[in-house]
Scaffold this motif. Sequence first.
Motif: not given
Length: 284
Positions: A61-65, A72-76, A211-217, A271-278
């Motif tokens: 979710p750091w940069v989308e697509d 779009k994406g948290f770091e972007a 960050p590790t969670a996003f990578y592992l899943v 909250q928008t990019w890292l903590g939302g329901e998705d």
Amino acid sequence: MRLRLLPAATVLAVAASLVLAACSADGSVSGASPSAQLTAEARTVTPGKLTIATAEPAYSPWVEDDDPASGKGFEAAVAYAVAEWLGFSKGDVVWTRTTFDQAIAPGPKDFDFNLQQFSITDERRQAVDFSPPYYETTQVAITVDGSPAATATTLADLKPLRVGAQTGTTSLDAVNAAIAPDGGAQVFNTNDDAKLALQNGTIDALVVDLPTAFYLVGAELDGGKIIGQLPDSAGGDQFGLVLEKGSPLTANVSAAVDALRADGTLDRLAQTWLGGEDAAPVLH
């Protein structure tokens, strides 16, 4: 970890000069060139442009697509917020790509700042400048399809299950403090060992940093799934924007990050990019 903070007078002076130069009477950004809105000593790689670097490829979710220019994406989104605070319009932002190691190596840079989840460390400070942190990692519970934890939505749902973490980590501390599993935390020497235990069903859930969670899943686990963030689990790595050592932009970029934290922008973007329901909702 100790962070090198700007003197208060410097931050206030930078902020005041930017506000006076960048805003018109109605608060909109003026038509002045972006470089004129920075402090006098500041220079960008390309005059009138702000060159920002990220990874190749850059992942959600750091940069989308893999498209940072979309914002779009948290770091972007953080990058464009910093650019706007400095007085650069979206059209004045130029994106480039580097490897992680290139960005933190000593020597000249072809970017004004770089962001790709760089943890701020004293060792790296010997080679590059860092902004103040724009994000501090939290701890996250993950699982796989078919696990008893796959339907968990609360801390109480996880308590009777087998929850693991790597020994000697803040993840293990978070398991004990936030979940306190009935059977005790399952402890592993490495995250690789814990990942294998999760995949083969020896444990039901694993706690790692975000960050590790996003990578592992996303890349390592078959049917990997984020359950959610553990509450009050900040205290992990702090991510900072990387600049060339001694960059004339360091004071300006640091003031921008401090201002975006103070006005709540960084929390809203997280909250928008890292903590939302998705992504990774906070468990209660």
